[in-house]
Design a protein around this motif. Structure first.
Motif, PDB file in Angstrom:
ATOM      1  N   TYR A   1       0.829  -1.210   0.000  1.00  0.00           N
ATOM      2  CA  TYR A   1       0.000   0.000   0.000  1.00  0.00           C
ATOM      3  C   TYR A   1       0.865   1.263   0.000  1.00  0.00           C
TER       4      TYR A   1
ATOM      5  N   GLY B   1       0.955   3.950  -2.907  1.00  0.00           N
ATOM      6  CA  GLY B   1       0.648   5.330  -2.548  1.00  0.00           C
ATOM      7  C   GLY B   1       1.666   6.315  -3.087  1.00  0.00           C
TER       8      GLY B   1
ATOM      9  N   CYS C   1      -4.399   0.231  -8.126  1.00  0.00           N
ATOM     10  CA  CYS C   1      -4.829   0.223  -6.723  1.00  0.00           C
ATOM     11  C   CYS C   1      -5.665  -0.997  -6.387  1.00  0.00           C
TER      12      CYS C   1
ATOM     13  N   HIS D   1      -7.704  -5.591   0.815  1.00  0.00           N
ATOM     14  CA  HIS D   1      -8.056  -4.823   2.007  1.00  0.00           C
ATOM     15  C   HIS D   1      -8.028  -5.673   3.270  1.00  0.00           C
TER      16      HIS D   1
ATOM     17  N   LEU E   1      -5.727   4.819   4.240  1.00  0.00           N
ATOM     18  CA  LEU E   1      -6.255   4.655   2.894  1.00  0.00           C
ATOM     19  C   LEU E   1      -7.632   5.305   2.758  1.00  0.00           C
TER      20      LEU E   1
ATOM     21  N   ASN F   1      -7.107   8.821   1.818  1.00  0.00           N
ATOM     22  CA  ASN F   1      -6.114   9.089   0.765  1.00  0.00           C
ATOM     23  C   ASN F   1      -6.818   9.519  -0.527  1.00  0.00           C
TER      24      ASN F   1
ATOM     25  N   THR G   1     -11.158   3.585  -1.535  1.00  0.00           N
ATOM     26  CA  THR G   1     -11.190   4.216  -0.215  1.00  0.00           C
ATOM     27  C   THR G   1     -12.459   3.859   0.546  1.00  0.00           C
TER      28      THR G   1
END
Length: 487
Positions: free
Chosen positions: A380, A384, A402, A407, A418, A421, A429
């Motif tokens: 992640y 990012g 992504c 998750h 997240l 983000n 998200t």
């Protein structure tokens, strides 16, 4: 000597001999075909020119002694190869030879005592093989010498193992004396075989492997040979030496060779610098793939090929990872997880490179199987960085990259980050927010269970306050989720 019997022989343009052509032709089928029948030149002096006579004048002198001495000559380890080459070149197996045995037969029969030759005599004969014959030669004489050399190397003084040559370094120390003093039982022959060219070394090492010699000793010798022979060599010579070493290293048992990943990456960097062939790159990449669990992220940071804008050679790492994954289900879980951590660290290094294309980065983050990662936190963070730096990504590219995130493998802290983000697509998200909300709900009963029943009053009210706080947080997360969906 009558003039009609004189034969003038020009040997390789370096020296001229006058010999009796009848005597010489009686032992050589090649000369017999030229002078066995009468011709216009039979009554005068004849001349023969040889451009590639084995051993030059020395070889012709030995042949002349054999012929003038009625088919007898002293054969020793120092001249047996030369005499055998001369015999083949001059076709000295004529049935009408006055001696009982031809020169070719005598040289081959002399090999019956080869087991009594000293090590220096074996090396002398091996050097003559290299000087006079192509490495592809597989005659009885050559094979016998190669077999005896490899048998000598299999003596107990060679076979013992040595741990003082640390696997943390690619090469033995530069001084051969240091190597011998630290590992005398294994390395005594290293320097003795350094005269071999790579093609002849190939023949010796293959024979050693077939006779099940110590693979650790063979590996260390190949590394020492490659380094030492490359000193002062041209780029073309360095390339041939390295390719030969790689070819032979690919034959040793990788579990027994004990060669470090650091060393393999050093060889790979040399190969890229000297432009070795694609086939040899693939052999080395396959070898690295089998040892990939030992690598560190520093090993992977290899500069991109000349002319490319991206900083590190990502495509090289693709090939190595694929070589690592070649075993499929047979890969130990521990190794797979080590490589997962390694690749995540590598992705973090390349994520900030503006020249890494989305399709390349997407392949990089997707290359490992799901079992390689217990946590996606590092992945992640790397993604990012990439989406933050590459603001020009289309919505589809951003979503594909992504969407690799699992998750369920993100910690609560990563999920919370997240959820806020803005560089990630709303779909990603919102999902993070909902999963985090679910985790918080599960946390409430566990908090209630942890309340001490022994202490009443303050303790109980403290639990109630904590529960109300968590409920407020959940309301906040729900409102945030709704706002994101409506936007």
């Amino acid at each position: 000597m009558e003039i009609c019997c004189v034969l003038e022989v020009d040997v390789n343009g370096l020296e001229t001999f006058l010999v009796d052509k009848k005597i010489m032709a009686s032992f050589s089928s090649r000369l017999n075909r030229l002078f066995g029948q009468k011709s216009g030149a039979a009554n005068g002096k004849s001349k023969v020119i040889f451009h590639d006579f084995p051993g030059g004048s020395e070889g012709f002198e030995l042949m002349s002694r054999f012929c003038y001495n009625n088919g007898k000559v002293e054969i020793s380890p120092q001249n047996i190869v030369l005499l055998n080459c001369v015999a083949h070149f001059m076709e000295m197996y004529c049935d009408e030879a006055p001696s009982n045995q031809s020169l070719e037969e005598q040289t081959e029969n002399s090999l019956g005592g080869i087991s009594y030759w000293s090590w220096s005599e074996l090396l002398a004969s091996l050097k003559q093989c290299q000087d006079l014959l192509p490495a592809e030669e597989s005659s009885f004489l050559v094979q016998k010498i190669v077999d005896c050399v490899t048998e000598m190397l299999s003596l107990p003084t060679v076979a013992s193992s040595c741990t003082s040559l640390s696997d943390s370094s690619c090469y033995p120390r530069s001084s051969m004396e240091s190597v011998k003093s630290n590992c005398s039982h294994m390395a005594w022959w290293y320097e003795d075989l350094m005269f071999l060219e790579i093609d002849w070394l190939d023949k010796i090492v293959r024979a050693m492997i077939s006779k099940e010699h110590d693979h650790f000793a063979i590996t260390r010798f190949l590394l020492y040979y490659q380094k030492s022979k490359s000193i002062g060599a041209t780029v073309i010579e360095k390339r041939r030496i390295l390719e030969g070493a790689i070819r032979l290293l690919s034959l040793v048992d990788r579990d027994l060779s004990n060669i470090s990943c650091k060393c393999l990456f050093e060889l790979l960097c040399l190969g890229l610098r000297w432009n070795i062939s694609i086939g040899h790159k693939e052999l080395l990449e396959s070898f690295i793939g089998s040892q990939f669990g030992q690598a560190t992220v520093d090993h992977l940071l290899i500069q991109s090929p000349r002319g490319e804008k991206y900083a590190y050679d990502v495509y090289l790492i693709f090939r190595i990872v694929k070589a690592f994954l070649h075993k499929g289900d047979q890969l130990p879980t521990g190794q797979l997880k080590k490589v997962g951590h390694l690749i995540d660290s590598y992705i973090g290094e390349v994520a900030a490179d503006l020249h890494v294309q989305p399709v390349t980065f997407e392949e990089l983050v997707s290359i490992l199987p799901e079992a390689a990662r217990d946590s996606h936190d590092s992945l992640y963070r790397a993604i990012g960085i990439y989406v933050e730096v590459h603001q020009q990504l289309s919505s589809q590219e951003r979503l594909r990259i992504c969407d690799v995130l699992d998750h369920d493998k993100l910690s609560a802290g990563a999920l919370g980050d997240l959820a806020y983000n803005k560089d990630f697509p709303p779909k990603i998200t919102v999902k993070a927010l909902l999963i985090l909300q679910h985790k918080i709900k599960r946390l409430v009963p566990s908090t209630r269970e942890n309340v001490s029943v022994k202490v009443k009053g303050k303790r109980k009210s403290h639990s109630s306050r904590r529960k109300r706080s968590l409920q407020v947080d959940m309301i906040g997360y729900s409102n945030l989720a709704k706002s994101i969906v409506h936007s």
